[in-house]
Design a protein around this motif. Structure first.
Motif, PDB file in Angstrom:
ATOM      1  N   UNK A 134       0.833  -1.206   0.000  1.00 12.89           N
ATOM      2  CA  UNK A 134       0.000   0.000   0.000  1.00 12.89           C
ATOM      3  C   UNK A 134       0.865   1.252   0.000  1.00 12.89           C
ATOM      4  N   UNK A 135       1.936   1.226   0.788  1.00  7.66           N
ATOM      5  CA  UNK A 135       2.844   2.378   0.867  1.00  7.66           C
ATOM      6  C   UNK A 135       3.501   2.642  -0.482  1.00  7.66           C
ATOM      7  N   UNK A 136       3.996   1.579  -1.127  1.00 11.65           N
ATOM      8  CA  UNK A 136       4.679   1.744  -2.412  1.00 11.65           C
ATOM      9  C   UNK A 136       3.727   2.201  -3.505  1.00 11.65           C
ATOM     10  N   UNK A 137       2.491   1.699  -3.457  1.00  8.66           N
ATOM     11  CA  UNK A 137       1.502   2.063  -4.473  1.00  8.66           C
ATOM     12  C   UNK A 137       0.875   3.429  -4.202  1.00  8.66           C
ATOM     13  N   UNK A 138       1.072   3.943  -2.992  1.00 10.23           N
ATOM     14  CA  UNK A 138       0.507   5.236  -2.636  1.00 10.23           C
ATOM     15  C   UNK A 138      -1.005   5.203  -2.509  1.00 10.23           C
ATOM     16  N   UNK A 139      -1.533   4.075  -2.024  1.00  5.71           N
ATOM     17  CA  UNK A 139      -2.981   3.934  -1.893  1.00  5.71           C
ATOM     18  C   UNK A 139      -3.332   3.484  -0.481  1.00  5.71           C
ATOM     19  N   UNK A 140      -4.571   3.717  -0.099  1.00  3.44           N
ATOM     20  CA  UNK A 140      -5.087   3.172   1.152  1.00  3.44           C
ATOM     21  C   UNK A 140      -5.178   1.658   1.011  1.00  3.44           C
ATOM     22  N   UNK A 141      -4.881   0.941   2.077  1.00  2.74           N
ATOM     23  CA  UNK A 141      -4.885  -0.518   2.012  1.00  2.74           C
ATOM     24  C   UNK A 141      -6.248  -1.068   1.611  1.00  2.74           C
ATOM     25  N   UNK A 142      -7.319  -0.318   1.886  1.00  4.55           N
ATOM     26  CA  UNK A 142      -8.673  -0.748   1.491  1.00  4.55           C
ATOM     27  C   UNK A 142      -8.785  -0.892  -0.030  1.00  4.55           C
ATOM     28  N   UNK A 143      -8.047  -0.060  -0.773  1.00  3.36           N
ATOM     29  CA  UNK A 143      -8.119  -0.141  -2.233  1.00  3.36           C
ATOM     30  C   UNK A 143      -7.573  -1.465  -2.750  1.00  3.36           C
ATOM     31  N   UNK A 144      -6.591  -2.001  -2.059  1.00  2.08           N
ATOM     32  CA  UNK A 144      -6.057  -3.316  -2.420  1.00  2.08           C
ATOM     33  C   UNK A 144      -7.036  -4.407  -2.024  1.00  2.08           C
ATOM     34  N   UNK A 145      -7.593  -4.280  -0.822  1.00  2.00           N
ATOM     35  CA  UNK A 145      -8.415  -5.358  -0.276  1.00  2.00           C
ATOM     36  C   UNK A 145      -9.786  -5.492  -0.927  1.00  2.00           C
ATOM     37  N   UNK A 146     -10.194  -4.503  -1.705  1.00  2.00           N
ATOM     38  CA  UNK A 146     -11.477  -4.643  -2.404  1.00  2.00           C
ATOM     39  C   UNK A 146     -11.443  -5.764  -3.428  1.00  2.00           C
ATOM     40  N   UNK A 147     -10.231  -6.233  -3.772  1.00  2.00           N
ATOM     41  CA  UNK A 147     -10.095  -7.276  -4.787  1.00  2.00           C
ATOM     42  C   UNK A 147      -9.702  -8.630  -4.197  1.00  2.00           C
ATOM     43  N   UNK A 148      -9.952  -8.825  -2.911  1.00  2.00           N
ATOM     44  CA  UNK A 148      -9.676 -10.120  -2.283  1.00  2.00           C
ATOM     45  C   UNK A 148     -10.807 -10.468  -1.324  1.00  2.00           C
ATOM     46  N   UNK A 149     -11.046 -11.758  -1.145  1.00  2.27           N
ATOM     47  CA  UNK A 149     -12.083 -12.225  -0.226  1.00  2.27           C
ATOM     48  C   UNK A 149     -11.548 -12.440   1.179  1.00  2.27           C
ATOM     49  N   UNK A 150     -10.252 -12.721   1.275  1.00  3.95           N
ATOM     50  CA  UNK A 150      -9.612 -12.863   2.578  1.00  3.95           C
ATOM     51  C   UNK A 150      -8.150 -12.472   2.444  1.00  3.95           C
ATOM     52  N   UNK A 151      -7.511 -12.259   3.603  1.00  5.97           N
ATOM     53  CA  UNK A 151      -6.120 -11.808   3.600  1.00  5.97           C
ATOM     54  C   UNK A 151      -5.470 -12.212   4.910  1.00  5.97           C
ATOM     55  N   UNK A 152      -4.148 -12.369   4.870  1.00 11.12           N
ATOM     56  CA  UNK A 152      -3.378 -12.380   6.108  1.00 11.12           C
ATOM     57  C   UNK A 152      -2.261 -11.372   5.954  1.00 11.12           C
ATOM     58  N   UNK A 153      -1.949 -10.659   7.026  1.00 12.85           N
ATOM     59  CA  UNK A 153      -0.761  -9.820   7.009  1.00 12.85           C
ATOM     60  C   UNK A 153      -0.004  -9.987   8.321  1.00 12.85           C
ATOM     61  N   UNK A 154       1.304  -9.810   8.238  1.00 15.18           N
ATOM     62  CA  UNK A 154       2.184 -10.015   9.389  1.00 15.18           C
ATOM     63  C   UNK A 154       2.357  -8.723  10.177  1.00 15.18           C
ATOM     64  N   UNK A 155       2.331  -8.879  11.485  1.00  8.07           N
ATOM     65  CA  UNK A 155       2.596  -7.770  12.388  1.00  8.07           C
ATOM     66  C   UNK A 155       4.062  -7.732  12.800  1.00  8.07           C
ATOM     67  N   UNK A 156       4.768  -8.849  12.564  1.00  7.28           N
ATOM     68  CA  UNK A 156       6.110  -9.035  13.111  1.00  7.28           C
ATOM     69  C   UNK A 156       7.220  -8.839  12.095  1.00  7.28           C
ATOM     70  N   UNK A 157       6.914  -8.268  10.941  1.00  7.36           N
ATOM     71  CA  UNK A 157       7.963  -7.963   9.957  1.00  7.36           C
ATOM     72  C   UNK A 157       8.288  -6.471  10.050  1.00  7.36           C
ATOM     73  N   UNK A 158       8.079  -5.730   8.998  1.00  7.50           N
ATOM     74  CA  UNK A 158       8.423  -4.315   9.020  1.00  7.50           C
ATOM     75  C   UNK A 158       7.672  -3.509  10.056  1.00  7.50           C
ATOM     76  N   UNK A 159       6.507  -4.007  10.488  1.00  5.89           N
ATOM     77  CA  UNK A 159       5.724  -3.279  11.491  1.00  5.89           C
ATOM     78  C   UNK A 159       6.308  -3.430  12.889  1.00  5.89           C
ATOM     79  N   UNK A 160       7.196  -4.398  13.075  1.00  8.16           N
ATOM     80  CA  UNK A 160       8.040  -4.514  14.282  1.00  8.16           C
ATOM     81  C   UNK A 160       7.342  -5.009  15.540  1.00  8.16           C
ATOM     82  N   UNK A 161       6.120  -5.497  15.453  1.00  7.36           N
ATOM     83  CA  UNK A 161       5.509  -6.134  16.627  1.00  7.36           C
ATOM     84  C   UNK A 161       6.275  -7.419  16.929  1.00  7.36           C
ATOM     85  N   UNK A 162       6.299  -7.868  18.181  1.00  4.48           N
ATOM     86  CA  UNK A 162       7.107  -9.039  18.510  1.00  4.48           C
ATOM     87  C   UNK A 162       6.568 -10.353  17.970  1.00  4.48           C
TER      88      UNK A 162
END
Length: 350
Positions: A178-206
């Motif tokens: 989303x950051x690279x595309x310069x769009x809100x993450x919702x714009x990406x997710x309108x084209x998927x029925x489900x998703x997983x994303x990691x909290x422990x990579x670049x977002x730095x959660x443990x």
């Protein structure tokens, strides 16, 4: 400098402090208020109906695939995808689901014509396992952090509607996309029925990942999470730093992207290193070394001796992943070290 992965990031001081004051409860019973707040916030952020906090991205992908696919069906995955290569065949082992590998294009896409080929001419023919799900990866790890364009996502979505099967997105680095595309993450997710994303990579959660989708889908995911051993109790101690990650860390990912581009440009000036900096879109830099100068195994070993840790992504592709612990000075130092290693190897091959 450790470029092995962005999974090595450490939580921020604010994340650590949030653990001390997290309200806790038994999440298996839905009674952990911090987890509930995280899941509600994540679902709202994505524009999805519901979300579930998961111990790992692998479990989030597996539970999502199993929630979509009946036993004996096929899941369509890229032959370079993390789900196909790095997740231990879980859908087949646990779900009785067949992986159908689809050729991965250099930009991370699965061509529509390749997806079309795997659908049997006669879906009533009992000889065939039928496709039940398309999996996309965004950003695409082994393709160098490539971002799937919105136009492509729309095209695949329309194809999936025609074929009447859902799309699951392995969005381990979704916010990088989303950051690279310069769009809100919702714009990406309108084209998927489900998703997983990691909290422990670049977002730095443990620890942890989020699975999201419709209410009905996430209800199934919760059951599968429990079956797979992922039901957790007072897990607000992990959800609290994850909330900080989602609230505070998504916008800083562009710094990683800028540094990745700088690293790629520097590496491209070194004889024997093959990389096109224009192809670097996010925080992953993939390059190769001229084997007449140095094998990739020796390259990794020589650089590790100098304190530089990279990883190999198959076929001799070397990966560097930029994260918040990598500074501008680190990038400059890395370029100098790699240049020195290559120059020494070149003098020995003359």
């Amino acid at each position: 400098m450790n470029y092995l992965s962005d999974t090595i990031t450490k939580p921020t001081e604010e994340m650590m402090a949030s653990i001390q004051h997290a309200a806790l409860g038994d999440d298996v019973y839905g009674e952990d208020p911090t987890v509930n707040r995280l899941e509600e916030f994540a679902a709202e952020l994505l524009g999805m109906e519901s979300a579930c906090f998961m111990p790992s991205g692998t479990m989030a992908n597996l539970a999502s695939i199993m929630a979509h696919c009946p036993r004996g069906s096929k899941v369509l995955v890229g032959d370079e995808s993390d789900i196909y290569i790095f997740e231990a065949g879980g859908a087949s082992v646990c779900g009785g689901i067949m992986y159908e590998p689809i050729p991965t294009q250099p930009n991370g896409e699965l061509a529509i014509q390749d997806l079309e080929k795997v659908f049997p001419f006669d879906p009533e023919d009992p000889q065939f396992a039928l496709p039940a799900l398309i999996c996309l990866e965004n950003t695409h790890n082994r393709c160098g952090g490539k971002v799937l364009s919105l136009s492509y996502l729309k095209e695949v979505y329309e194809f999936s509607r025609k074929r009447k099967i859902p799309i699951h997105m392995d969005g381990a680095r979704l916010f990088n996309a989303a950051c690279a595309a310069g769009v809100d993450v919702k714009e990406i997710m309108q084209y998927a029925d489900s998703v997983q994303f990691c909290l422990s990579k670049g977002l730095s959660a443990p620890i942890g990942s989020i699975a999201a989708g419709s209410k009905e889908h996430i209800k199934k995911v919760r059951t599968l999470r429990k079956m797979l051993g992922g039901g957790m109790r007072q897990v607000g101690i992990m959800a609290a730093p994850a909330l900080v990650a989602l609230e505070k860390m998504t916008s800083r990912l562009r710094d990683d992207h800028t540094r990745a581009k700088k690293l790629a440009q520097g590496l491209s000036s070194i004889p024997g290193i093959k990389i096109n900096p224009e192809e670097v879109e996010t925080n992953i830099v993939i390059f190769t070394v001229d084997e007449d100068i140095c094998t990739w195994q020796r390259f990794l070993a020589l650089n590790e001796n100098q304190g530089l840790i990279f990883s190999e992504m198959g076929y001799g592709r070397i990966r560097a992943v930029i994260h918040r612990h990598i500074s501008d000075d680190d990038i400059s130092s890395t370029i100098s070290t790699v240049r020195s290693v290559i120059e020494i190897e070149m003098t020995q091959t003359v």
